[in-house]
Motif scaffolding. Structure first.
Motif, PDB file in Angstrom:
ATOM      1  N   TYR A 191      37.031  31.209  30.158  1.00 31.59           N
ATOM      2  CA  TYR A 191      35.746  31.014  30.842  1.00 31.59           C
ATOM      3  C   TYR A 191      35.592  32.095  31.896  1.00 31.59           C
ATOM      4  O   TYR A 191      36.520  32.365  32.678  1.00 31.59           O
ATOM      5  N   ALA A 192      34.416  32.715  31.895  1.00 32.90           N
ATOM      6  CA  ALA A 192      34.131  33.792  32.833  1.00 32.90           C
ATOM      7  C   ALA A 192      33.320  33.274  34.005  1.00 32.90           C
ATOM      8  O   ALA A 192      32.315  32.578  33.816  1.00 32.90           O
ATOM      9  N   PHE A 193      33.775  33.594  35.202  1.00 26.48           N
ATOM     10  CA  PHE A 193      33.013  33.374  36.424  1.00 26.48           C
ATOM     11  C   PHE A 193      32.513  34.739  36.875  1.00 26.48           C
ATOM     12  O   PHE A 193      33.140  35.403  37.705  1.00 26.48           O
ATOM     13  N   ASP A 194      31.417  35.159  36.251  1.00 23.24           N
ATOM     14  CA  ASP A 194      30.876  36.496  36.457  1.00 23.24           C
ATOM     15  C   ASP A 194      31.926  37.540  36.071  1.00 23.24           C
ATOM     16  O   ASP A 194      32.251  37.686  34.894  1.00 23.24           O
ATOM     17  N   ARG A 195      32.544  38.215  37.035  1.00 17.70           N
ATOM     18  CA  ARG A 195      33.497  39.286  36.741  1.00 17.70           C
ATOM     19  C   ARG A 195      34.945  38.801  36.688  1.00 17.70           C
ATOM     20  O   ARG A 195      35.851  39.619  36.569  1.00 17.70           O
ATOM     21  N   VAL A 196      35.180  37.530  36.793  1.00 20.06           N
ATOM     22  CA  VAL A 196      36.532  36.969  36.705  1.00 20.06           C
ATOM     23  C   VAL A 196      36.631  36.139  35.425  1.00 20.06           C
ATOM     24  O   VAL A 196      35.818  35.245  35.183  1.00 20.06           O
ATOM     25  N   LEU A 197      37.642  36.437  34.609  1.00 23.31           N
ATOM     26  CA  LEU A 197      37.859  35.737  33.344  1.00 23.31           C
ATOM     27  C   LEU A 197      39.235  35.082  33.374  1.00 23.31           C
ATOM     28  O   LEU A 197      40.251  35.748  33.567  1.00 23.31           O
ATOM     29  N   VAL A 198      39.253  33.766  33.174  1.00 28.42           N
ATOM     30  CA  VAL A 198      40.498  33.011  33.058  1.00 28.42           C
ATOM     31  C   VAL A 198      40.623  32.586  31.593  1.00 28.42           C
ATOM     32  O   VAL A 198      39.674  32.037  31.026  1.00 28.42           O
TER      33      VAL A 198
END
Length: 281
Positions: A163-170
């Motif tokens: 899941y991407a939180f804008d520019r952060v992908l976990v």
């Protein structure tokens, strides 16, 4: 008198014209041009490199086995010859490259799925897991081929979902793994070893798309990403020539091997990587 009347009439006409011009509707100013701010998306191909540390993740025990010596058995040792060996933990540097493709279903924040393949150099040291045998002839020595020292490289082909939180992908990841090593580090130079092995890898990580003004973003674009990842790799050694071997020191060929226990190669990897994503947005 006439001149005065003419001047008055001209002044009145000018004032009337100015008043009429003031009553005319003004031309509307053009609306401002709206430029939408681009929304980052993880969709696209990428390629990069990584480096990290790998360490043995298996349970290693000290074991021993009896070598059948004497008449009808192994001639390099007398009756009751016993070999001892230990599985030593190994760890070392790992590094390589990766390529992959992501699809993000909702630009900005949302679910991301992808596939990634990598190939890695692996340095677990060049010493075999040697042992010793009580009562064994000096013309022979004991080695344990099950150690990770036989691995020179490994690679994976894995799916990724996150899941991407804008520019952060976990994300989490898992899939196929393979590895191999040189013969002289597996079975004392025995060419018939089963050095190539396959298995699986699972893990997860976090990835961040660098801002354009970051000193690490040497492309000065939004296409450079930095990741930290952990993997558990399990490679099935199969059952061929498993166990500790008694090696003929002169010919470097096994004279006897004992199936003291089948063991998979298990190791963990912690690494950091840098990717370039083709297409900024």
């Amino acid at each position: 008198m006439t001149k005065t009347l003419l001047l008055a009439s001209a002044a009145t006409a000018l004032l009337a014209g100015a008043a009429s011009a003031a009553d005319l509707p003004r031309r509307a100013a053009p609306p401002p041009v709206f430029t939408p701010v681009p929304v980052f998306t993880w969709t696209g191909f990428y390629a990069g490199f990584n480096a990290g540390y790998a360490f043995d993740a298996s349970s290693n025990n000290t074991n021993s086995f009896a070598v059948p010596g004497g008449p009808g058995g192994f001639t390099g040792g007398g009756p009751g010859t016993t070999a001892f060996f230990s599985q030593r933990n190994q760890e070392g540097f790992t590094g390589g490259g990766q390529i992959g493709y992501n699809v993000q279903f909702t630009p900005g924040s949302g679910v991301v799925v992808g596939i990634e393949a990598d190939a890695q150099y692996l340095d677990f040291g060049r010493n075999r897991n040697n042992g010793f045998a009580a009562g064994l002839s000096p013309a022979y020595y004991v080695t344990d081929p099950r150690g990770l020292s036989s691995l020179d490289f490994f690679g994976t082909v894995r799916g990724r979902i996150g899941y991407a939180f804008d520019r952060v992908l976990v994300y989490g990841t898992g899939g196929f793994a393979y590895g191999s090593g040189s013969a002289d580090r597996s079975f004392g130079g025995f060419a018939g070893n089963d050095s190539f092995r396959t298995g699986y890898a699972v893990g997860g990580g976090i990835e961040y798309a660098l801002p354009t003004d970051s000193f690490l973003n040497f492309f000065r674009s939004s296409a450079v990403t930095l990741k930290v990842e952990g993997l558990y790799v399990n490679l099935d050694r199969n059952t061929r020539n498993q166990g500790a071997l008694v090696i003929n020191a002169a010919s470097n060929v096994p004279a006897y091997y004992s199936p003291v226990g089948r063991r998979d190669d298990e190791f963990a990897v912690v690494r950091a990587g840098l990717n370039y994503k083709f297409g900024s947005y």
